[in-house]
Scaffold this active site. Sequence first.
Site, PDB file in Angstrom:
ATOM      1  N   ARG A 271      28.979  62.646  46.537  1.00 48.01           N
ATOM      2  CA  ARG A 271      30.284  63.137  46.105  1.00 48.01           C
ATOM      3  C   ARG A 271      30.121  64.442  45.311  1.00 48.01           C
ATOM      4  NH1 ARG A 271      33.765  58.330  43.722  1.00 48.01           N
ATOM      5  NH2 ARG A 271      35.392  59.905  44.094  1.00 48.01           N
TER       6      ARG A 271
ATOM      7  N   ALA B 192      34.118  56.861  35.174  1.00 49.58           N
ATOM      8  CA  ALA B 192      33.916  58.281  34.873  1.00 49.58           C
ATOM      9  C   ALA B 192      33.110  58.498  33.584  1.00 49.58           C
ATOM     10  CB  ALA B 192      35.267  58.972  34.780  1.00 49.58           C
TER      11      ALA B 192
ATOM     12  N   ASP C  33      24.112  55.310  23.986  1.00 46.67           N
ATOM     13  CA  ASP C  33      23.551  54.913  22.678  1.00 46.67           C
ATOM     14  C   ASP C  33      23.749  53.419  22.432  1.00 46.67           C
ATOM     15  OD1 ASP C  33      22.723  57.482  22.137  1.00 46.67           O
ATOM     16  OD2 ASP C  33      24.388  57.960  20.787  1.00 46.67           O
TER      17      ASP C  33
ATOM     18  N   PRO D  13      36.999  52.899  32.960  1.00 50.28           N
ATOM     19  CA  PRO D  13      38.362  53.373  33.210  1.00 50.28           C
ATOM     20  C   PRO D  13      38.737  53.429  34.682  1.00 50.28           C
ATOM     21  CG  PRO D  13      36.947  55.148  32.425  1.00 50.28           C
ATOM     22  CD  PRO D  13      36.195  53.872  32.237  1.00 50.28           C
ATOM     23  N   ASN D  14      39.975  53.032  34.922  1.00 51.77           N
ATOM     24  CA  ASN D  14      40.646  53.101  36.228  1.00 51.77           C
ATOM     25  C   ASN D  14      40.188  52.034  37.213  1.00 51.77           C
ATOM     26  OD1 ASN D  14      42.351  55.410  35.655  1.00 51.77           O
ATOM     27  ND2 ASN D  14      40.459  56.601  35.640  1.00 51.77           N
TER      28      ASN D  14
ATOM     29  N   HIS E 111      27.722  51.578  40.825  1.00 50.35           N
ATOM     30  CA  HIS E 111      28.796  52.464  41.294  1.00 50.35           C
ATOM     31  C   HIS E 111      29.192  52.016  42.680  1.00 50.35           C
ATOM     32  CE1 HIS E 111      28.367  55.049  37.898  1.00 50.35           C
ATOM     33  NE2 HIS E 111      27.062  54.985  38.073  1.00 50.35           N
ATOM     34  N   ILE E 112      30.480  51.815  42.871  1.00 50.47           N
ATOM     35  CA  ILE E 112      30.982  51.339  44.162  1.00 50.47           C
ATOM     36  C   ILE E 112      30.730  52.403  45.236  1.00 50.47           C
ATOM     37  CG2 ILE E 112      33.066  50.636  45.405  1.00 50.47           C
ATOM     38  CD1 ILE E 112      34.166  49.783  42.557  1.00 50.47           C
ATOM     39  N   SER E 113      31.027  53.647  44.892  1.00 51.44           N
ATOM     40  CA  SER E 113      30.803  54.753  45.828  1.00 51.44           C
ATOM     41  C   SER E 113      29.397  55.307  45.612  1.00 51.44           C
ATOM     42  CB  SER E 113      31.848  55.855  45.593  1.00 51.44           C
ATOM     43  OG  SER E 113      31.713  56.395  44.287  1.00 51.44           O
TER      44      SER E 113
ATOM     45  N   ARG F  51      29.495  64.249  39.582  1.00 57.51           N
ATOM     46  CA  ARG F  51      29.250  62.796  39.577  1.00 57.51           C
ATOM     47  C   ARG F  51      27.773  62.460  39.775  1.00 57.51           C
ATOM     48  NH1 ARG F  51      34.535  60.545  40.049  1.00 57.51           N
ATOM     49  NH2 ARG F  51      35.895  61.922  41.231  1.00 57.51           N
TER      50      ARG F  51
ATOM     51  N   ARG G 291      44.573  51.537  45.241  1.00 59.17           N
ATOM     52  CA  ARG G 291      44.645  52.940  45.656  1.00 59.17           C
ATOM     53  C   ARG G 291      43.270  53.361  46.151  1.00 59.17           C
ATOM     54  NH1 ARG G 291      47.332  57.376  42.454  1.00 59.17           N
ATOM     55  NH2 ARG G 291      46.790  58.183  44.479  1.00 59.17           N
TER      56      ARG G 291
ATOM     57  N   ASN H 296      29.731  49.062  35.298  1.00 61.73           N
ATOM     58  CA  ASN H 296      30.224  50.232  36.022  1.00 61.73           C
ATOM     59  C   ASN H 296      31.037  51.022  35.006  1.00 61.73           C
ATOM     60  OD1 ASN H 296      31.421  52.194  37.520  1.00 61.73           O
ATOM     61  ND2 ASN H 296      32.083  50.844  39.190  1.00 61.73           N
TER      62      ASN H 296
ATOM     63  N   GLU I 148      23.282  49.190  36.332  1.00 61.82           N
ATOM     64  CA  GLU I 148      24.436  50.081  36.491  1.00 61.82           C
ATOM     65  C   GLU I 148      24.910  50.030  37.951  1.00 61.82           C
ATOM     66  OE1 GLU I 148      23.336  54.106  35.553  1.00 61.82           O
ATOM     67  OE2 GLU I 148      25.281  54.942  36.174  1.00 61.82           O
TER      68      GLU I 148
ATOM     69  N   HIS J  31      29.454  59.794  33.500  1.00 61.69           N
ATOM     70  CA  HIS J  31      29.096  61.206  33.588  1.00 61.69           C
ATOM     71  C   HIS J  31      29.315  61.961  32.278  1.00 61.69           C
ATOM     72  CE1 HIS J  31      29.313  59.851  37.666  1.00 61.69           C
ATOM     73  NE2 HIS J  31      30.633  59.739  37.635  1.00 61.69           N
TER      74      HIS J  31
ATOM     75  N   TYR K 110      36.923  53.271  47.524  1.00 60.62           N
ATOM     76  CA  TYR K 110      36.512  52.134  46.694  1.00 60.62           C
ATOM     77  C   TYR K 110      36.713  50.773  47.361  1.00 60.62           C
ATOM     78  CZ  TYR K 110      36.399  55.794  43.175  1.00 60.62           C
ATOM     79  OH  TYR K 110      36.115  56.936  42.493  1.00 60.62           O
TER      80      TYR K 110
HETATM   81  O1  CA2 Z   1      31.836  54.687  42.370  1.00 61.83           O
HETATM   82  C1  CA2 Z   1      32.107  54.202  41.263  1.00 61.83           C
HETATM   83  O2  CA2 Z   1      32.082  52.997  41.029  1.00 61.83           O
HETATM   84  C2  CA2 Z   1      32.550  55.121  40.117  1.00 61.83           C
HETATM   85  O3  CA2 Z   1      31.924  54.636  38.920  1.00 61.83           O
HETATM   86  C3  CA2 Z   1      34.044  54.992  40.031  1.00 61.83           C
HETATM   87  C4  CA2 Z   1      34.695  55.954  39.036  1.00 61.83           C
HETATM   88  C5  CA2 Z   1      34.204  57.377  39.258  1.00 61.83           C
HETATM   89  O4  CA2 Z   1      34.716  58.215  38.237  1.00 61.83           O
HETATM   90  C6  CA2 Z   1      32.685  57.450  39.254  1.00 61.83           C
HETATM   91  O5  CA2 Z   1      32.301  58.786  39.504  1.00 61.83           O
HETATM   92  C7  CA2 Z   1      32.110  56.562  40.331  1.00 61.83           C
HETATM   93  C8  CA2 Z   1      36.208  55.950  39.190  1.00 61.83           C
HETATM   94  C9  CA2 Z   1      36.831  54.619  39.168  1.00 61.83           C
HETATM   95  C10 CA2 Z   1      38.246  54.789  39.644  1.00 61.83           C
HETATM   96  O6  CA2 Z   1      38.612  53.622  40.313  1.00 61.83           O
HETATM   97  C11 CA2 Z   1      39.718  53.680  41.077  1.00 61.83           C
HETATM   98  C12 CA2 Z   1      39.889  52.659  41.959  1.00 61.83           C
HETATM   99  C13 CA2 Z   1      40.998  52.643  42.782  1.00 61.83           C
HETATM  100  C14 CA2 Z   1      41.940  53.664  42.686  1.00 61.83           C
HETATM  101  C15 CA2 Z   1      41.775  54.686  41.792  1.00 61.83           C
HETATM  102  C16 CA2 Z   1      40.662  54.688  40.972  1.00 61.83           C
END
Ligand code: CA2
Length: 147
Positions: A108, A78, A88, A11-12, A101-103, A112, A19, A75, A99, A81, A24
């Site tokens: 954080r 959210a 499963d 998601p997202n 994660h960009i960040s 997370r 954004r 990836n 797996e 978590h 990210y």
């Molecule tokens: O660091 C990551 O890749 C995450 O998986 C990204 C998730 C976050 O919930 C995880 O804790 C860490 C969120 C992805 C949201 O991506 C966005 C990108 C640009 C603008 C807004 C959201």
Amino acid sequence: MSKPIYILNGPNLNLLGLRQPEIYGAQTLEDVALALADLADELGLSIRHLQSNHEGQLVDWIHEARGAAGGIVINPGAYSHTSVAILDALNAYDGPVIEVHISNIHKREAFRHHSFVSARADGVIAGCGTEGYLLALRRIKTLLGGK
Ligand code: CA2
């Protein structure tokens, strides 16, 4: 031809580059997909790049990957978590799973720091920006060896 590597984004992540670039980065998901396609060519792999904001859709794609995918880069966003369902589904998949994660989720908020998916992943990459996807694909190539 070997089976494609599934690149699954949760998601997202469709908002990547649009954004919160300070967290990210500036690349869009389309930029990442193009860079992955180039690297896949270089490595002699093929990829299927997918993104969904829906947990059940991600579970369905992981089911589809059984028998169809040579490996999975995921990836889960959210859902990392929260989702026992994605864990499963991955536990029912036999190939290599990395797996991403960009960040750096460990730098954080505390919520997370734990990922359900890490209990299944063969490797976890966090905090390397969108380059993490490329590192993950290279790792899948290594894990597949001659397969
Ligand atoms: O660091 C990551 O890749 C995450 O998986 C990204 C998730 C976050 O919930 C995880 O804790 C860490 C969120 C992805 C949201 O991506 C966005 C990108 C640009 C603008 C807004 C959201």
